[in-house]
Write an enzyme that holds these catalytic residues in place. Structure first.
Site, short mmCIF file in Angstrom:
data_model
loop_
_atom_site.label_atom_id
_atom_site.label_comp_id
_atom_site.label_asym_id
_atom_site.label_seq_id
_atom_site.Cartn_x
_atom_site.Cartn_y
_atom_site.Cartn_z
N ARG A 140 11.81 -5.63 4.91
CA ARG A 140 11.51 -4.20 4.72
C ARG A 140 12.36 -3.29 5.62
O ARG A 140 12.54 -3.55 6.81
CB ARG A 140 10.04 -3.92 5.02
CG ARG A 140 9.73 -2.43 5.07
CD ARG A 140 8.28 -2.13 5.03
NE ARG A 140 7.58 -2.54 6.23
CZ ARG A 140 6.29 -2.32 6.41
NH1 ARG A 140 5.58 -1.71 5.50
NH2 ARG A 140 5.71 -2.71 7.52
N ARG B 294 10.67 -1.65 11.27
CA ARG B 294 9.57 -1.39 12.20
C ARG B 294 9.49 -2.48 13.26
O ARG B 294 9.61 -3.66 12.94
CB ARG B 294 8.25 -1.33 11.41
CG ARG B 294 7.88 0.07 11.04
CD ARG B 294 6.73 0.17 10.10
NE ARG B 294 5.57 -0.62 10.44
CZ ARG B 294 4.45 -0.64 9.70
NH1 ARG B 294 4.38 0.10 8.60
NH2 ARG B 294 3.43 -1.38 10.05
N ARG C 189 -1.22 -9.22 12.73
CA ARG C 189 -1.72 -8.14 11.85
C ARG C 189 -2.49 -8.74 10.67
O ARG C 189 -3.49 -8.19 10.23
CB ARG C 189 -0.56 -7.27 11.36
CG ARG C 189 -0.03 -6.32 12.44
CD ARG C 189 1.39 -5.85 12.15
NE ARG C 189 1.54 -5.14 10.91
CZ ARG C 189 2.70 -4.99 10.28
NH1 ARG C 189 3.81 -5.49 10.79
NH2 ARG C 189 2.76 -4.32 9.15
N ARG D 92 -10.14 1.03 7.94
CA ARG D 92 -9.79 -0.36 8.23
C ARG D 92 -10.94 -1.11 8.86
O ARG D 92 -10.81 -2.30 9.14
CB ARG D 92 -8.63 -0.36 9.22
CG ARG D 92 -7.29 -0.62 8.57
CD ARG D 92 -6.26 -0.40 9.63
NE ARG D 92 -5.13 -1.24 9.49
CZ ARG D 92 -3.96 -0.81 9.00
NH1 ARG D 92 -3.83 0.39 8.53
NH2 ARG D 92 -2.94 -1.63 8.98
N LYS E 79 0.83 -1.21 0.00
CA LYS E 79 0.00 0.00 0.00
C LYS E 79 0.86 1.26 0.00
O LYS E 79 0.67 2.16 -0.80
CB LYS E 79 -0.91 0.04 1.24
CG LYS E 79 -1.87 -1.11 1.35
CD LYS E 79 -2.76 -0.99 2.58
CE LYS E 79 -2.03 -1.07 3.91
NZ LYS E 79 -1.36 -2.34 4.17
P1 AP5 Z 1 4.81 -1.60 1.87
O1 AP5 Z 1 4.45 -0.75 0.70
O2 AP5 Z 1 5.55 -0.97 2.99
O3 AP5 Z 1 3.52 -2.40 2.39
P2 AP5 Z 1 2.23 -1.89 3.15
O4 AP5 Z 1 1.05 -2.56 2.55
O5 AP5 Z 1 2.19 -0.39 3.22
O6 AP5 Z 1 2.50 -2.55 4.56
P3 AP5 Z 1 2.35 -2.00 6.05
O7 AP5 Z 1 3.06 -2.97 6.93
O8 AP5 Z 1 2.78 -0.57 6.18
O9 AP5 Z 1 0.83 -2.11 6.25
P4 AP5 Z 1 0.07 -2.14 7.58
O10 AP5 Z 1 -1.31 -1.93 7.10
O11 AP5 Z 1 0.28 -3.34 8.41
O12 AP5 Z 1 0.75 -0.98 8.45
P5 AP5 Z 1 0.28 0.46 8.90
O13 AP5 Z 1 1.45 1.28 9.06
O14 AP5 Z 1 -0.85 0.95 8.05
O15 AP5 Z 1 5.66 -2.86 1.31
C1 AP5 Z 1 6.16 -3.85 2.20
C2 AP5 Z 1 7.54 -4.31 1.70
O16 AP5 Z 1 7.39 -5.01 0.46
C3 AP5 Z 1 8.53 -3.16 1.42
O17 AP5 Z 1 9.80 -3.60 1.78
C4 AP5 Z 1 8.43 -2.95 -0.10
O18 AP5 Z 1 9.65 -2.47 -0.65
C5 AP5 Z 1 8.12 -4.37 -0.59
N1 AP5 Z 1 7.23 -4.39 -1.76
C6 AP5 Z 1 6.15 -3.60 -1.96
N2 AP5 Z 1 5.56 -3.91 -3.14
C7 AP5 Z 1 6.28 -4.94 -3.66
C8 AP5 Z 1 6.16 -5.70 -4.86
N3 AP5 Z 1 5.17 -5.48 -5.75
N4 AP5 Z 1 7.08 -6.67 -5.10
C9 AP5 Z 1 8.09 -6.93 -4.21
N5 AP5 Z 1 8.26 -6.22 -3.06
C10 AP5 Z 1 7.36 -5.24 -2.78
O19 AP5 Z 1 -0.38 0.14 10.33
C11 AP5 Z 1 0.42 -0.21 11.44
C12 AP5 Z 1 -0.44 -0.29 12.69
O20 AP5 Z 1 -1.05 0.99 12.96
C13 AP5 Z 1 -1.64 -1.26 12.62
O21 AP5 Z 1 -1.26 -2.58 12.93
C14 AP5 Z 1 -2.58 -0.64 13.65
O22 AP5 Z 1 -2.20 -0.98 14.97
C15 AP5 Z 1 -2.37 0.85 13.46
N6 AP5 Z 1 -3.30 1.46 12.47
C16 AP5 Z 1 -2.94 2.04 11.29
N7 AP5 Z 1 -4.03 2.50 10.66
C17 AP5 Z 1 -5.10 2.21 11.44
C18 AP5 Z 1 -6.50 2.42 11.32
N8 AP5 Z 1 -7.03 3.01 10.24
N9 AP5 Z 1 -7.30 1.99 12.32
C19 AP5 Z 1 -6.80 1.38 13.41
N10 AP5 Z 1 -5.48 1.14 13.59
C20 AP5 Z 1 -4.63 1.55 12.61
#
Ligand code: AP5
Length: 223
Positions: free
Chosen positions: A127, A160, A171, A88, A13
């Site tokens: 990552r 992270r 997660r 979410r 994402k």
């Molecule tokens: P990356 O683009 O970083 O993936 P991502 O989908 O953004 O993954 P996240 O871990 O950030 O998602 P998340 O939803 O768990 O975390 P968030 O910060 O939102 O890519 C991942 C890796 O793969 C990278 O190394 C990249 O280079 C590689 N890659 C990408 N695309 C690729 C491809 N096509 N091919 C090969 N490699 C690739 O949330 C964290 C925490 O915050 C949650 O657990 C929760 O506690 C809280 N939180 C956040 N938002 C909310 C909400 N709305 N409501 C409640 N709690 C929330």
């Protein structure tokens, strides 16, 4: 133009939202980044979110909604933004729709990046992120030019704390139990676009851009 990027943890994402943000000249609003920034500042919001994030659980709706609605009330979001990691839950999706509708606005499209379960762990365990601008890198698929440094701003790269295997599994469970149901919410509104996220970063970006082509206003035309 308000666009949502949906996908399980590690689906890409943040990576795709970063590319689209540059292509479409729209700010990327990432709820996870907002929580991590709040935590770094040791603000009340950050401290409230801390334990949920560490355990891989969702921060309560009320807190997440308040934080994101405050962020999108800033002037840079007046003509649109890309939501990364928000909404979410159904509650978050409904409140966002209501808040936008009150200003005569609406979500244009929700893009769901689909990735197989085997791929998530691989992606998250390799990552590294820039502490300064949050650009994601991967040791194998998109390494930085200089080890430990961000190509874009020279910031320090870090892993992270919630990317350890146990928390990633939690997660993923939370995603499929609590977030996946909102796919139907956008499907019923005819707004859901599903893309194959198992391809390489640039191939996924091309697919996303190609499906969005023709769907956006002239101000944010994708090239
Ligand atoms: P990356 O683009 O970083 O993936 P991502 O989908 O953004 O993954 P996240 O871990 O950030 O998602 P998340 O939803 O768990 O975390 P968030 O910060 O939102 O890519 C991942 C890796 O793969 C990278 O190394 C990249 O280079 C590689 N890659 C990408 N695309 C690729 C491809 N096509 N091919 C090969 N490699 C690739 O949330 C964290 C925490 O915050 C949650 O657990 C929760 O506690 C809280 N939180 C956040 N938002 C909310 C909400 N709305 N409501 C409640 N709690 C929330």
């Amino acid at each position: 133009m308000y666009i949502i990027i949906l996908g399980a943890p590690g689906a890409g994402k943040g990576t795709q939202a970063g590319i689209l943000s540059r292509e479409m000249n729209l700010p990327r609003i990432a709820s996870g980044d907002l929580f991590r920034q709040a935590l770094e500042k040791k603000s009340e919001l950050g401290l409230l979110a801390k334990s949920y994030m560490e355990e891989g659980r969702l921060v309560p709706d009320e807190i997440a909604i308040r934080m994101v609605l405050e962020r999108i009330s800033l002037p840079d979001c007046v003509s649109g933004c890309l939501f990364d990691g928000f909404p979410r839950t159904l509650e978050q999706a409904e409140v966002l729709d209501k808040a936008l509708a009150e200003q005569g606005k609406s979500i244009a499209k929700a893009i769901y990046i689909q990735v197989t379960k085997e791929e998530f762990l691989k992606r998250l365990s390799g990552r590294w992120l820039c502490r300064n601008c949050q650009t994601p890198y991967h040791l194998v698929t998109s390494p930085p030019k200089v080890q430990g440094k961000c190509d874009k701003c020279g910031g320090e790269l870090y892993q992270r704390p919630d990317d350890n295997e146990e928390t990633v599994r939690e997660r993923l469970e939370v995603f499929f139990a609590q977030t996946a149901p909102i796919l139907d919410y956008y499907r019923k509104q005819n707004k859901l676009i599903e893309v194959n996220g198992n391809l390489g970063i640039q191939e996924v970006a091309r697919e996303v851009i190609s499906v969005l082509r023709g769907e956006v206003s002239d101000n944010h035309k994708v090239s």
